[in-house]
Design a protein around this motif. Structure first.
Motif, short mmCIF file in Angstrom:
data_model
loop_
_atom_site.label_atom_id
_atom_site.label_comp_id
_atom_site.label_asym_id
_atom_site.label_seq_id
_atom_site.Cartn_x
_atom_site.Cartn_y
_atom_site.Cartn_z
N ARG A 1 -12.35 47.87 40.60
CA ARG A 1 -11.71 48.69 39.42
C ARG A 1 -10.19 48.79 39.97
O ARG A 1 -10.02 49.67 40.71
N LEU A 2 -9.09 48.17 39.27
CA LEU A 2 -7.86 48.10 39.61
C LEU A 2 -6.63 48.43 38.64
O LEU A 2 -7.14 48.10 37.48
N ALA A 3 -6.19 49.31 39.22
CA ALA A 3 -4.88 49.71 38.14
C ALA A 3 -3.69 48.91 38.80
O ALA A 3 -3.11 49.00 39.92
N VAL A 4 -3.29 47.90 37.99
CA VAL A 4 -2.22 46.93 38.23
C VAL A 4 -1.00 47.40 37.71
O VAL A 4 -0.89 47.30 36.46
N ASP A 5 -0.13 47.76 38.44
CA ASP A 5 1.36 48.05 37.96
C ASP A 5 2.61 47.10 38.72
O ASP A 5 2.12 46.36 39.46
N TYR A 6 3.94 47.22 38.26
CA TYR A 6 4.83 46.40 38.66
C TYR A 6 5.94 47.68 38.75
O TYR A 6 6.23 48.37 37.89
N ALA A 7 6.71 47.43 39.92
CA ALA A 7 7.97 48.25 40.23
C ALA A 7 9.52 47.51 39.97
O ALA A 7 9.25 46.21 40.69
N VAL A 8 10.20 47.76 39.30
CA VAL A 8 11.51 47.25 39.04
C VAL A 8 12.40 47.99 40.07
O VAL A 8 12.67 49.29 39.72
N HIS A 9 13.08 47.34 41.02
CA HIS A 9 14.19 47.81 41.94
C HIS A 9 15.53 47.77 41.08
O HIS A 9 15.81 46.59 41.24
N TYR A 10 15.98 48.57 40.38
CA TYR A 10 17.25 48.51 39.48
C TYR A 10 18.38 48.77 40.65
O TYR A 10 18.27 49.66 41.14
N ARG A 11 19.51 48.01 40.53
CA ARG A 11 20.60 48.17 41.13
C ARG A 11 21.48 49.39 40.54
O ARG A 11 21.72 49.56 39.38
N LYS A 12 21.80 50.29 41.49
CA LYS A 12 22.57 51.43 41.05
C LYS A 12 24.17 51.06 41.09
O LYS A 12 24.43 50.12 41.81
N ALA A 13 25.03 51.77 40.66
CA ALA A 13 26.52 51.60 40.58
C ALA A 13 26.93 51.65 42.25
O ALA A 13 27.89 50.98 42.20
N ASN A 14 26.53 52.28 42.89
CA ASN A 14 26.82 52.30 44.41
C ASN A 14 26.38 51.21 45.29
O ASN A 14 26.56 51.13 46.55
N GLY A 15 25.39 50.17 44.52
CA GLY A 15 24.94 49.23 45.57
C GLY A 15 23.54 49.34 45.88
O GLY A 15 22.79 48.30 46.32
N SER A 16 23.12 50.52 45.87
CA SER A 16 21.71 50.76 46.39
C SER A 16 20.75 50.49 45.05
O SER A 16 21.31 50.36 43.84
N GLN A 17 19.70 50.75 45.30
CA GLN A 17 18.54 50.48 44.19
C GLN A 17 17.60 51.87 44.10
O GLN A 17 17.32 52.38 44.87
N SER A 18 17.20 52.00 42.65
CA SER A 18 16.41 52.85 42.59
C SER A 18 15.02 52.10 41.94
O SER A 18 15.48 51.18 41.00
N VAL A 19 13.88 52.80 42.08
CA VAL A 19 12.76 52.00 41.56
C VAL A 19 12.11 52.73 40.32
O VAL A 19 12.09 53.95 40.41
N LYS A 20 11.65 51.91 39.35
CA LYS A 20 10.86 52.57 38.47
C LYS A 20 9.55 51.77 38.12
O LYS A 20 9.45 50.69 38.18
N ILE A 21 8.40 52.33 38.20
CA ILE A 21 7.30 51.95 37.94
C ILE A 21 6.68 51.72 36.35
O ILE A 21 6.89 52.58 35.71
N PHE A 22 6.13 50.55 36.19
CA PHE A 22 5.60 50.10 34.81
C PHE A 22 4.21 49.91 34.92
O PHE A 22 3.79 49.22 35.68
N LYS A 23 3.54 50.10 33.84
CA LYS A 23 2.05 49.81 33.80
C LYS A 23 2.01 48.35 33.39
O LYS A 23 2.86 47.85 32.52
N LEU A 24 1.08 47.75 33.97
CA LEU A 24 0.73 46.41 33.58
C LEU A 24 -0.74 46.39 32.94
O LEU A 24 -0.69 46.10 31.77
N THR A 25 -1.77 46.68 33.79
CA THR A 25 -3.18 46.53 33.21
C THR A 25 -4.13 47.28 34.05
O THR A 25 -3.52 47.60 35.16
N ALA A 26 -5.30 47.59 33.47
CA ALA A 26 -6.36 48.06 34.28
C ALA A 26 -7.32 47.16 34.19
O ALA A 26 -7.76 46.66 33.06
N LEU A 27 -8.25 46.81 35.17
CA LEU A 27 -9.22 45.78 35.07
C LEU A 27 -10.19 45.82 35.94
O LEU A 27 -9.91 46.47 37.26
#
Length: 369
Positions: free
Chosen positions: A294-320
């Motif tokens: 049983r799997l929780a499948v999500d995806y992470a987007v690494h957004y570029r910040k103003a200073n050039g670094s990245q911040s991550v946000k997790i989004f739901k994809l599916t459970a199967l």
């Protein structure tokens, strides 16, 4: 946000003034009348503060001024069904201001009762925060009794008003420092017959996950041991942040145990996204173990910040659930568009997959604003 600001406007202030004139014919309300002007450039919170301060100023000129007199007038006003909507926010704040200024200890409890009377018309969840901050133990003792109230709005107030990170509301340090203090409220309400109340309980539990994950997991496990038909949803919604963070115990409570999986390389449909636009991605996932997974499948987007670094946000994809050897192709389109809650910066971004809390693969792309 402009439309939100207009929830309190000159017309609604005029309605409040007219109702108060009927409730207290001998009183005058000049400060309130003036508060209805000059609202155009103010936020909703600022409008609330302006109208609340005007109410307090006018109530101070009533015969025998003080909380008790003001509460009597405000309760008479509340008897008018026309007193409803967001104009009640400054009314609730004015009542709390006067209760906190009072030397009579009984006024603290009476103000809590007044907020419970008012909340079916709007909500007392914002004003109640200052009472919680002044005396959290006394406030919580009274609030716990609301969990058996016949009105779902009052029961929801018990949960919503005591959330650690209630949106738009002032922080109450004691609610963060003592995460166990509100558990009796949640324990009494997680099987509430009202979805309105249960959703608040789940959001409250999710708030606690930000600083007390062990408390949240233990509480959720207790609920699952004594469930009703809605408990699984409440727990799933309450654990959503911990599941996205890959918290092992939270995942296990949802049936997502460690599993042997193989994840293919991520396939992006473009390497540059022009704002506003979207990015499509696709991949295969296989169960390489000998047991059903049983799997929780999500995806992470690494957004570029103003200073050039990245911040991550997790989004739901599916459970199967995958049988041994089974392979599934999954994909999605992720939108990149202007939002009030996120500023997009041009440059390198990245996308990763997350399966039962573990990251798999990484694909980079550029965003052009």
């Amino acid at each position: 946000m402009g439309a939100m600001n207009e929830l309190i406007n000159r017309q609604s202030v005029g309605v409040l003034a007219g109702i108060l004139v009927t409730a207290a014919p001998a009183a005058r309300w000049p400060a309130l009348a003036g508060a209805g002007t000059g609202l155009a450039e103010l936020s909703l919170r600022q409008r609330t503060d302006q109208v609340s301060a005007a109410l307090v100023a006018d109530l101070a000129h009533l015969p025998d001024p003080g909380y008790a007199t003001a509460a009597h007038v405000l309760r008479k006003a509340l008897a008018d069904p026309g007193l409803t909507g967001w104009i009640l926010w400054p009314v609730s704040e004015a009542a709390v201001t006067l209760a906190l200024e009072s030397d009579d200890a009984r006024d603290f409890g009476d103000c809590l009762a007044f907020l419970a009377e008012l909340t079916p018309r709007l909500t007392g969840e914002f004003a109640i925060r200052r009472l919680l901050a002044r005396d959290p133990d006394a406030a919580l003792q009274a609030i716990r009794t609301w969990t058996g109230h016949p009105d779902e709005h009052v029961r929801r107030l018990a949960s919503e008003g005591t959330r650690a990170y209630l949106p738009w509301a002032v922080r109450v340090p004691a609610l963060v420092q003592r995460p166990e203090a509100t558990l009796p409220i949640l324990d009494a309400l997680y099987r509430d017959p009202s979805e309105y109340v249960r959703r608040s309980v789940a959001n409250h539990l999710n708030d606690l996950a930000r600083h007390a994950p062990a408390v949240v997991v233990s509480t959720a496990a207790g609920w699952l041991a004594a469930p009703d038909a809605n408990t699984a949803w409440v727990v799933r919604h309450g654990l959503r942040t911990l599941v996205k963070k890959g918290h092992p115990e939270a995942l296990a409570l949802q049936g997502f145990e460690p599993a042997s999986v193989a994840v293919s390389e991520l396939r992006l449909d473009r390497i540059e996204v022009a704002m506003p636009g979207d990015l499509g991605f696709e991949f295969e996932i296989s169960n390489s173990g000998s047991e059903r997974a049983r799997l929780a499948v999500d995806y992470a987007v690494h957004y570029r910040k103003a200073n050039g670094s990245q911040s991550v946000k997790i989004f739901k994809l599916t459970a199967l659930t995958l049988a041994p050897g089974e392979t599934r192709t999954l994909g999605k389109r992720h939108a990149f568009k202007p939002m009030t809650t996120r500023v997009h910066h041009p440059g390198l971004h990245a996308l990763e997959l997350q399966v039962n809390g573990l990251r798999h693969g990484r694909a980079e792309f550029n965003v052009r604003t």
